[in-house]
Design a protein around this motif. Structure first.
Motif, PDB file in Angstrom:
ATOM      1  N   LEU A  52       0.959  -1.050   0.019  1.00  0.00           N
ATOM      2  CA  LEU A  52       0.350  -0.207   0.540  1.00  0.00           C
ATOM      3  C   LEU A  52       0.651   1.024  -0.137  1.00  0.00           C
ATOM      4  CD1 LEU A  52      -3.023  -1.144   2.619  1.00  0.00           C
ATOM      5  CD2 LEU A  52      -3.112   0.148   0.102  1.00  0.00           C
ATOM      6  N   ASP A  53       1.683   1.264   0.542  1.00  0.00           N
ATOM      7  CA  ASP A  53       2.999   2.155   0.754  1.00  0.00           C
ATOM      8  C   ASP A  53       4.030   2.363  -0.647  1.00  0.00           C
ATOM      9  OD1 ASP A  53       3.809   0.115   1.868  1.00  0.00           O
ATOM     10  OD2 ASP A  53       4.978   1.781   3.431  1.00  0.00           O
TER      11      ASP A  53
ATOM     12  N   VAL B 216      -1.220  -4.369  -6.271  1.00  0.00           N
ATOM     13  CA  VAL B 216      -1.355  -3.599  -4.988  1.00  0.00           C
ATOM     14  C   VAL B 216      -1.748  -4.569  -3.772  1.00  0.00           C
ATOM     15  CG1 VAL B 216      -1.860  -1.773  -3.226  1.00  0.00           C
ATOM     16  CG2 VAL B 216      -1.617  -1.291  -5.513  1.00  0.00           C
TER      17      VAL B 216
ATOM     18  N   ARG C 285      10.961   1.757  -3.255  1.00  0.00           N
ATOM     19  CA  ARG C 285       9.435   2.373  -3.640  1.00  0.00           C
ATOM     20  C   ARG C 285      10.067   1.907  -5.449  1.00  0.00           C
ATOM     21  NH1 ARG C 285       8.834   6.984   1.108  1.00  0.00           N
ATOM     22  NH2 ARG C 285       6.806   5.595   1.631  1.00  0.00           N
TER      23      ARG C 285
ATOM     24  N   TRP D 279       7.322   3.673  -6.759  1.00  0.00           N
ATOM     25  CA  TRP D 279       6.343   4.868  -7.779  1.00  0.00           C
ATOM     26  C   TRP D 279       7.409   7.263  -7.947  1.00  0.00           C
ATOM     27  CZ3 TRP D 279       2.517   3.217 -10.715  1.00  0.00           C
ATOM     28  CH2 TRP D 279       1.691   2.438  -9.889  1.00  0.00           C
ATOM     29  N   ASP D 280       8.614   6.852  -6.650  1.00  0.00           N
ATOM     30  CA  ASP D 280       9.212   7.949  -6.860  1.00  0.00           C
ATOM     31  C   ASP D 280       9.525   8.146  -8.162  1.00  0.00           C
ATOM     32  OD1 ASP D 280       8.972   7.458  -4.532  1.00  0.00           O
ATOM     33  OD2 ASP D 280      10.926   7.578  -3.621  1.00  0.00           O
TER      34      ASP D 280
ATOM     35  N   LEU E 114       7.511   9.817 -10.481  1.00  0.00           N
ATOM     36  CA  LEU E 114       6.575   9.519 -11.256  1.00  0.00           C
ATOM     37  C   LEU E 114       5.422  10.715 -11.543  1.00  0.00           C
ATOM     38  CD1 LEU E 114       6.930   5.352 -12.074  1.00  0.00           C
ATOM     39  CD2 LEU E 114       8.182   7.242 -13.346  1.00  0.00           C
ATOM     40  N   GLU E 115       5.043  10.987 -11.440  1.00  0.00           N
ATOM     41  CA  GLU E 115       4.218  11.581 -11.214  1.00  0.00           C
ATOM     42  C   GLU E 115       3.658  12.303 -12.125  1.00  0.00           C
ATOM     43  OE1 GLU E 115       5.047  15.967  -9.259  1.00  0.00           O
ATOM     44  OE2 GLU E 115       2.731  16.515  -9.855  1.00  0.00           O
ATOM     45  N   GLY E 116       2.372  11.491 -12.219  1.00  0.00           N
ATOM     46  CA  GLY E 116       1.306  11.806 -13.473  1.00  0.00           C
ATOM     47  C   GLY E 116       1.531  11.163 -14.120  1.00  0.00           C
ATOM     48  N   LEU E 117       1.995   9.629 -13.692  1.00  0.00           N
ATOM     49  CA  LEU E 117       2.214   8.309 -14.832  1.00  0.00           C
ATOM     50  C   LEU E 117       0.833   8.513 -15.049  1.00  0.00           C
ATOM     51  CD1 LEU E 117       4.276   6.247 -15.910  1.00  0.00           C
ATOM     52  CD2 LEU E 117       3.030   5.567 -13.896  1.00  0.00           C
ATOM     53  N   ASP E 118      -0.151   8.293 -14.781  1.00  0.00           N
ATOM     54  CA  ASP E 118      -2.133   7.795 -14.596  1.00  0.00           C
ATOM     55  C   ASP E 118      -2.492   9.039 -16.187  1.00  0.00           C
ATOM     56  OD1 ASP E 118      -1.044   9.543 -12.113  1.00  0.00           O
ATOM     57  OD2 ASP E 118      -3.722  10.232 -13.303  1.00  0.00           O
TER      58      ASP E 118
ATOM     59  N   SER F 106      -8.573  -1.498 -12.207  1.00  0.00           N
ATOM     60  CA  SER F 106      -8.035  -1.776 -11.284  1.00  0.00           C
ATOM     61  C   SER F 106      -8.998  -3.305 -10.878  1.00  0.00           C
ATOM     62  CB  SER F 106      -8.605  -1.077 -10.152  1.00  0.00           C
ATOM     63  OG  SER F 106      -7.260   0.206 -10.313  1.00  0.00           O
ATOM     64  N   PHE F 107      -8.996  -3.308 -10.391  1.00  0.00           N
ATOM     65  CA  PHE F 107      -9.980  -4.606  -9.844  1.00  0.00           C
ATOM     66  C   PHE F 107      -9.015  -5.616  -8.464  1.00  0.00           C
ATOM     67  CE2 PHE F 107      -8.748  -9.298 -12.096  1.00  0.00           C
ATOM     68  CZ  PHE F 107      -7.653  -7.710 -12.609  1.00  0.00           C
TER      69      PHE F 107
ATOM     70  N   THR G 230      -5.110  -5.845  -5.767  1.00  0.00           N
ATOM     71  CA  THR G 230      -5.787  -5.438  -6.056  1.00  0.00           C
ATOM     72  C   THR G 230      -5.234  -5.224  -7.634  1.00  0.00           C
ATOM     73  OG1 THR G 230      -7.237  -3.834  -4.623  1.00  0.00           O
ATOM     74  CG2 THR G 230      -7.068  -2.912  -6.911  1.00  0.00           C
TER      75      THR G 230
ATOM     76  N   LEU H 100      -3.511  -3.438 -11.136  1.00  0.00           N
ATOM     77  CA  LEU H 100      -4.119  -2.759 -11.678  1.00  0.00           C
ATOM     78  C   LEU H 100      -3.447  -2.765 -13.616  1.00  0.00           C
ATOM     79  CD1 LEU H 100      -2.939  -1.287  -8.670  1.00  0.00           C
ATOM     80  CD2 LEU H 100      -4.481   0.680 -10.070  1.00  0.00           C
TER      81      LEU H 100
END
Lengths: 214, 214
Positions: free
Chosen positions: B13-14, B173, B183, B185-186, B188-192, B199-200, B207, B209
């Motif tokens: 989660l983190d 996740v 980590r 995601w560091d 990677l701002e705006g990756l989405d 997601s499911f 989860t 993704l």
């Protein structure tokens, strides 16, 4: 004994519960509305605004629990407003207008206490420079038999989790990468071992996680 | 053009993709097996071990895609083994025994190249001190018409995401709070914003993704 609950607390994939750069115009900083867009379509949110309609699916079912059986809220000062340090302006009474959504006593944690503010609709803001334990004692007294909600922001929830004061935690993981802001999970290694956890993804694409004491 | 894919990459989660303190006994450090327990019950994993049985639900469906149509893998050196710096021991040929699970060429990113190692079952480890772009060129050449998998660890996937070289990203996740490690995601701002995301949550509580190019 009444429970201590967190509801509808949204975090990004990288664990940020709010973005960087909070201001009067941007309560969640550069996150904008992205952490909460799952919530805006719900009937619960629309009712908070005095509007009709809205979705009644699983996002709404989760959102609705926010107010049920709650007799007081504790929030951090940064949830209450963008001012830091000594109050420059005591006219600020939160983001929520003259009739805030809480309708209960609300305890605002701050190192700079000020007189309580009675709002319309049952909300009273109290300002207290207290530890989580002491703030909870005050809130429980105000809540009577009802539960206490820890309203955020991230560091407030984190402090209460670190002190093991929270009985029910509802977190919503939003599939965005914020990159900066304030993280929820820091310093909480092994938190999952203290709770029974359920996860489910809703059609809006967010994942609801509930942490309940076993 | 062949695709560049990531599969079955588990994070807490983190956002940690591996724990702290990798060693010969603990490939994922203090995370132990917690990031991958969703995977161990799958038929796909049991087949990797040469065993029968296993679940064939949605976790398995996701896990299975890992090998389909893959012609080469790129991995970071820390996925390959626990040694750092100049190779003290070239007898180390990975965690995966004499017949590794890959069955393709595998390019190991390292500042300390060493001769390629031909294993049983089609796996050859090549060691290359290359940028993500150059390593991908090498892997694509080796893969022919097939796709290239980026195998991890977290910093390798992060580097390829930062360079916008990944076409399909499958992240899992896991509802645990690791607190420390490396980590994903560091930075990677705006990756989405670059992907279409689904997601499911599966019955195992993780989860899935998927990030796909729009």
């Amino acid at each position: 004994m009444s429970l201590v609950r967190v509801h509808n607390f949204s975090v990004s994939l990288d664990g940020y519960g709010t973005g960087e750069g909070q201001s009067m115009e941007a309560p969640f900083g550069h996150a904008g509305t992205r952490l909460h867009s799952w919530f805006f379509g719900t009937r619960t949110f629309r009712r908070m605004l005095g509007k009709e309609g809205g979705d009644t699916g699983v996002d709404d079912a989760m959102a609705r629990a926010w107010s049920e059986g709650i007799g007081a809220e504790i929030m951090g000062r940064n949830k209450f407003g963008p001012q830091r340090g000594p109050w420059e302006n005591e006219e600020w009474t939160g983001w929520w207008g003259p009739d805030p959504v809480f309708h209960t006593p609300v305890f605002v944690l701050t190192h700079h206490p000020r007189p309580s503010v009675v709002m319309e609709g049952g909300t009273t803001f109290h300002f207290t420079d207290a530890t989580p334990q002491e703030a909870l004692r005050q809130a429980r007294e105000a809540a009577g038999d009802l539960d206490v909600r820890i309203g955020g922001g991230p560091s407030t929830i984190r402090d209460f989790l670190a002190a093991d004061l929270i009985d029910h935690l509802h977190v919503v993981v939003v599939p965005i990468v914020l990159g900066r802001g304030e993280r929820l999970w820091d310093g909480l290694e092994g938190l999952d071992e203290r709770f029974r956890i359920e996860s489910f993804t809703s059609p809006s694409g967010v994942t609801h996680l509930t942490f309940t004491r076993p």
